[in-house]
Scaffold this motif. Structure first.
Motif, PDB file in Angstrom:
ATOM      1  N   ARG A   1       0.840  -1.192   0.000  1.00  0.00           N
ATOM      2  CA  ARG A   1       0.000   0.000   0.000  1.00  0.00           C
ATOM      3  C   ARG A   1       0.878   1.246   0.000  1.00  0.00           C
ATOM      4  NH1 ARG A   1      -5.007   1.281   3.648  1.00  0.00           N
ATOM      5  NH2 ARG A   1      -4.405  -0.559   4.816  1.00  0.00           N
ATOM      6  N   VAL A   2       1.793   1.352   0.952  1.00  0.00           N
ATOM      7  CA  VAL A   2       2.698   2.496   1.026  1.00  0.00           C
ATOM      8  C   VAL A   2       4.094   2.067   1.480  1.00  0.00           C
ATOM      9  CG1 VAL A   2       1.089   4.425   1.273  1.00  0.00           C
ATOM     10  CG2 VAL A   2       1.591   3.005   3.248  1.00  0.00           C
ATOM     11  N   HIS A   3       4.509   0.874   1.088  1.00  0.00           N
ATOM     12  CA  HIS A   3       5.896   0.471   1.344  1.00  0.00           C
ATOM     13  C   HIS A   3       6.403  -0.352   0.160  1.00  0.00           C
ATOM     14  CE1 HIS A   3       3.870  -3.220   2.657  1.00  0.00           C
ATOM     15  NE2 HIS A   3       5.031  -3.833   2.810  1.00  0.00           N
ATOM     16  N   SER A   4       7.719  -0.481   0.071  1.00  0.00           N
ATOM     17  CA  SER A   4       8.355  -1.119  -1.074  1.00  0.00           C
ATOM     18  C   SER A   4       9.443  -2.069  -0.608  1.00  0.00           C
ATOM     19  CB  SER A   4       8.961  -0.060  -2.011  1.00  0.00           C
ATOM     20  OG  SER A   4       7.996   0.888  -2.416  1.00  0.00           O
ATOM     21  N   LEU A   5       9.634  -3.152  -1.370  1.00  0.00           N
ATOM     22  CA  LEU A   5      10.628  -4.175  -1.052  1.00  0.00           C
ATOM     23  C   LEU A   5      11.467  -4.468  -2.287  1.00  0.00           C
ATOM     24  CD1 LEU A   5       8.311  -6.788   0.750  1.00  0.00           C
ATOM     25  CD2 LEU A   5       9.491  -4.855   1.794  1.00  0.00           C
ATOM     26  N   CYS A   6      12.728  -4.787  -2.065  1.00  0.00           N
ATOM     27  CA  CYS A   6      13.636  -5.146  -3.153  1.00  0.00           C
ATOM     28  C   CYS A   6      14.540  -6.282  -2.706  1.00  0.00           C
ATOM     29  CB  CYS A   6      14.484  -3.932  -3.560  1.00  0.00           C
ATOM     30  SG  CYS A   6      15.763  -4.287  -4.790  1.00  0.00           S
ATOM     31  N   VAL A   7      14.719  -7.286  -3.553  1.00  0.00           N
ATOM     32  CA  VAL A   7      15.700  -8.341  -3.331  1.00  0.00           C
ATOM     33  C   VAL A   7      16.859  -8.110  -4.292  1.00  0.00           C
ATOM     34  CG1 VAL A   7      16.158 -10.821  -3.431  1.00  0.00           C
ATOM     35  CG2 VAL A   7      13.960 -10.000  -2.589  1.00  0.00           C
ATOM     36  N   THR A   8      18.078  -8.198  -3.782  1.00  0.00           N
ATOM     37  CA  THR A   8      19.262  -8.005  -4.612  1.00  0.00           C
ATOM     38  C   THR A   8      19.866  -9.344  -5.011  1.00  0.00           C
ATOM     39  OG1 THR A   8      20.846  -7.974  -2.780  1.00  0.00           O
ATOM     40  CG2 THR A   8      19.746  -5.885  -3.338  1.00  0.00           C
ATOM     41  N   GLU A   9      20.801  -9.284  -5.948  1.00  0.00           N
ATOM     42  CA  GLU A   9      21.446 -10.512  -6.400  1.00  0.00           C
ATOM     43  C   GLU A   9      22.312 -11.145  -5.317  1.00  0.00           C
ATOM     44  OE1 GLU A   9      23.470 -10.130 -10.111  1.00  0.00           O
ATOM     45  OE2 GLU A   9      21.588 -10.187 -11.246  1.00  0.00           O
ATOM     46  N   LYS A  10      22.631 -10.396  -4.264  1.00  0.00           N
ATOM     47  CA  LYS A  10      23.345 -10.971  -3.117  1.00  0.00           C
ATOM     48  C   LYS A  10      22.442 -11.849  -2.262  1.00  0.00           C
ATOM     49  CE  LYS A  10      26.447  -6.981  -2.503  1.00  0.00           C
ATOM     50  NZ  LYS A  10      26.804  -5.869  -1.561  1.00  0.00           N
ATOM     51  N   GLY A  11      21.146 -11.791  -2.520  1.00  0.00           N
ATOM     52  CA  GLY A  11      20.213 -12.525  -1.671  1.00  0.00           C
ATOM     53  C   GLY A  11      19.842 -11.757  -0.425  1.00  0.00           C
ATOM     54  N   GLU A  12      19.865 -10.416  -0.512  1.00  0.00           N
ATOM     55  CA  GLU A  12      19.472  -9.558   0.602  1.00  0.00           C
ATOM     56  C   GLU A  12      18.178  -8.832   0.272  1.00  0.00           C
ATOM     57  OE1 GLU A  12      23.923  -8.415   2.306  1.00  0.00           O
ATOM     58  OE2 GLU A  12      22.922  -7.060   0.883  1.00  0.00           O
ATOM     59  N   ALA A  13      17.424  -8.482   1.317  1.00  0.00           N
ATOM     60  CA  ALA A  13      16.193  -7.723   1.153  1.00  0.00           C
ATOM     61  C   ALA A  13      16.383  -6.305   1.671  1.00  0.00           C
ATOM     62  CB  ALA A  13      15.048  -8.403   1.890  1.00  0.00           C
ATOM     63  N   TRP A  14      15.931  -5.352   0.888  1.00  0.00           N
ATOM     64  CA  TRP A  14      15.962  -3.945   1.260  1.00  0.00           C
ATOM     65  C   TRP A  14      14.525  -3.424   1.315  1.00  0.00           C
ATOM     66  CZ3 TRP A  14      20.566  -0.876   1.776  1.00  0.00           C
ATOM     67  CH2 TRP A  14      21.745  -1.608   1.595  1.00  0.00           C
TER      68      TRP A  14
END
Length: 441
Positions: free
Chosen positions: A378-391
């Motif tokens: 709704r008002v937040h965002s998530l990203c997974v990187t190629e390192k296998g980390e979540a931001w």
């Protein structure tokens, strides 16, 4: 042990490969676990022992899910998990029957297998606010729940499916992805065709053979000025506007999107009232409501699909209630770097950067990281990187960022203290999940 899909002769050496291969071919084996955080008021966290209404401010293991989950999805207030053996599990809100079972208020927070798909090997599942979907190994599409806006796609006037029902209109197609908005839906086939159905005002699914007409939402929510409202107030206004609409323009069954008839599509994403379509040639199109600037256009366009003015070459997209995200390759001299672009509603800093908000700009704070996948709530965002980390970034209310607090984060923050490699991170409206494995990628 999890059987994740992988392409033959491709070593699982990067998260982007692992995530992409979930949808494509042969299988590899390793264990996984699902962790949830955020708003627990609807039972969407899957933690029956915590009780209804309990929030989780840090990633918390869902202990009663199978250990072979290979794909996860978050609806607005409910959740889905697909196992390597082809089962689909559901938990959370069930007022519209989206769990595929009869569940009391106390038991709906417990993940259980969806009934009625015993003869279907499920490869992926996708959820909205009021329905759930499953895609079989054979490309078949199954739906259940309740939607007066035609989101089931089962035929004229059909607003309820108490058990999983096949979408017969798409029986000759091989579906690989479905994306669901507030009342509309898009489906992508293995050969790059796109079908749209449900509530079609504002041309949010493009031209599907019905008159293109504006929605009452823009006028009843004061357009872009609603940008300043609290997200709950904004959602309430949307609900009120929808109730005032009569004779809603609805495509009751999936129809081929005419603007894309001769175009091969690579990815799709539906926000609450808008859609994004990424073509194989790198063209990014948007359609639907633009009250928050979520279409990424500086000038007003005709209803239907029109290009987004984005820098770089998009390779995947995601959409939230009123904001949009894209992973893009940026070429500079002889180097290529990968960035996240964002645009649209920024009430809780979910864009991860400053103004201007209605045009795509690079998300700040991910320097040195290579994004692999995105998800928008709704008002937040998530990203997974190629390192296998979540931001994570945006609204921290109810712990939906998993950072141990309710503070909004204007820039991406690393989700620390997660043991293992993050394969997926998905956002519901107010809750989040990560799919984690101990595999060293």
């Amino acid at each position: 042990m999890v059987r994740l899909w992988s392409i033959a002769k491709v070593r699982i050496g990067k998260v982007s490969n692992v995530y992409r291969d979930v949808r494509v071919g042969r299988r590899r084996w390793f264990t996984s676990r699902v962790m949830s955080f955020g708003d627990g008021s609807h039972g969407a966290l899957g933690m029956s022992g915590m009780g209804m209404g309990m929030d989780a401010y840090e990633p918390t293991l869902i202990s009663n899910l199978p250990s072979d989950v290979s794909f996860i999805s978050a609806g607005h207030y409910h959740s889905l998990a697909v196992t390597s053996g082809g089962e689909i599990w559901a938990w959370g809100r069930n007022e519209e029957g989206q769990l595929g079972r009869i569940a009391s208020r106390s038991s709906r927070s417990e993940p259980k297998r969806v009934e009625g798909l015993e003869n279907v090997s499920v490869r992926a599942g996708f959820a909205s606010g009021v329905i759930s979907t499953a895609i079989g190994d054979d490309g078949s599409l199954w739906v259940w729940g309740r939607s007066k806006r035609g989101q089931l796609g089962l035929g004229k006037g059909i607003i309820e499916a108490l058990v999983p029902s096949r979408v017969e209109t798409l029986a000759e197609e091989h579906i690989v992805k479905v994306s669901l908005g507030w009342g509309h839906a898009l489906a992508l086939t293995v050969d790059g065709k796109v079908f749209g159905w449900g509530y079609v005002a504002d041309g949010r699914v493009g031209n599907v053979g019905l008159p293109l007409e504006p929605s009452l939402l823009d006028s009843l929510t004061n357009g872009y000025d609603d940008h300043q409202n609290h997200e709950d107030a904004a959602e309430k206004k949307v609900e009120e506007a929808m109730k005032k609409e009569n004779n809603m323009p609805i495509a009751w069954e999936p129809r081929l999107v005419e603007e894309l008839r001769d175009v091969k599509v690579a990815d799709i994403a539906c926000g609450s009232d808008h859609s994004l379509v990424l073509c194989h040639d790198g063209t990014l199109l948007s359609s639907g409501s633009n009250i928050y600037g979520q279409l990424g256009r500086q000038s007003k366009q005709e209803l239907g699909m029109s290009p987004v003015g984005i820098t770089g070459s998009p390779i995947s997209v995601a959409a939230g209630l009123g904001h949009s995200l894209a992973i893009c390759n940026i070429q500079s001299d002889s180097n290529t770097r990968r960035i996240v672009s964002s645009w649209g509603w920024n009430r809780s800093q979910q864009l991860g950067r400053g103004k201007p908000e209605n045009v795509p700009r690079e998300v700040e704070g991910l320097d040195g990281e290579t994004p692999a996948s995105l998800s928008a709530g709704r008002v937040h965002s998530l990203c997974v990187t190629e390192k296998g980390e979540a931001w994570v970034w945006g609204c921290g209310k109810n712990g939906r960022l998993g950072l141990g607090s309710s503070i909004d984060e204007p820039e991406p923050m690393l989700l620390e203290d997660v043991e293992g490699c993050v394969l997926q991170a998905v956002a519901g409206f107010d809750h989040s999940f990560i799919l984690v494995t101990n595999l060293d990628v």
